[in-house]
Scaffold this motif. Structure first.
Motif, PDB file in Angstrom:
ATOM      1  N   LYS A 194      17.013   3.872   0.355  1.00 48.49           N
ATOM      2  CA  LYS A 194      16.621   5.059  -0.618  1.00 48.49           C
ATOM      3  C   LYS A 194      17.411   4.330  -2.413  1.00 48.49           C
ATOM      4  O   LYS A 194      17.587   5.423  -3.323  1.00 48.49           O
ATOM      5  N   ALA A 235      16.131   3.866  -5.659  1.00 45.56           N
ATOM      6  CA  ALA A 235      16.305   4.119  -7.017  1.00 45.56           C
ATOM      7  C   ALA A 235      16.669   4.011  -7.985  1.00 45.56           C
ATOM      8  O   ALA A 235      16.333   3.574  -9.202  1.00 45.56           O
ATOM      9  N   CYS A 273      15.295   2.797 -11.623  1.00 41.18           N
ATOM     10  CA  CYS A 273      15.225   2.457 -13.728  1.00 41.18           C
ATOM     11  C   CYS A 273      15.455   1.816 -14.062  1.00 41.18           C
ATOM     12  O   CYS A 273      15.752   1.498 -15.269  1.00 41.18           O
ATOM     13  N   CYS A 309      11.962  11.829  -7.892  1.00 40.57           N
ATOM     14  CA  CYS A 309      13.146  12.642  -6.478  1.00 40.57           C
ATOM     15  C   CYS A 309      11.993  13.157  -6.682  1.00 40.57           C
ATOM     16  O   CYS A 309      12.875  13.439  -4.896  1.00 40.57           O
ATOM     17  N   LEU A 351      19.747  11.947  -7.163  1.00 36.83           N
ATOM     18  CA  LEU A 351      18.535  10.677  -7.775  1.00 36.83           C
ATOM     19  C   LEU A 351      20.252   9.659  -7.972  1.00 36.83           C
ATOM     20  O   LEU A 351      20.313   9.604  -8.178  1.00 36.83           O
ATOM     21  N   LEU A 407      22.066   6.542  -7.337  1.00 35.35           N
ATOM     22  CA  LEU A 407      21.518   5.146  -9.322  1.00 35.35           C
ATOM     23  C   LEU A 407      23.436   4.532  -9.012  1.00 35.35           C
ATOM     24  O   LEU A 407      23.862   3.644  -8.157  1.00 35.35           O
TER      25      LEU A 407
END
Length: 66
Positions: free
Chosen positions: A16, A20, A24, A40, A50, A54
């Motif tokens: 995950k 993310a 980005c 999301c 989210l 990050l």
């Protein structure tokens, strides 16, 4: 060399967190997949979740010296 080191460390992150970071930094911001709402849904999290993923992924990379 630096890019290879960062790529190696990113590949070692939990799934995950990798996703993310990919959302980005890698996805074309003009693509439909780049919307935060889609990210999301894909990750099964909220906007805050989210943001947390990050933040945590970046901190993991910093801690590993990447």
């Amino acid at each position: 060399m630096d890019a290879a080191k960062v790529a190696k460390e990113v590949s070692r992150l939990p799934e995950k967190h990798r996703a993310a970071l990919n959302w980005c930094y890698v996805l074309d911001p003009r693509s439909k997949d780049a919307s935060p709402t889609r990210a999301c849904k894909k990750l099964g999290t909220s906007f805050q979740g989210l943001a947390d993923l990050l933040r945590d992924a970046r901190q993991m990379l910093i801690n590993r010296g990447a």
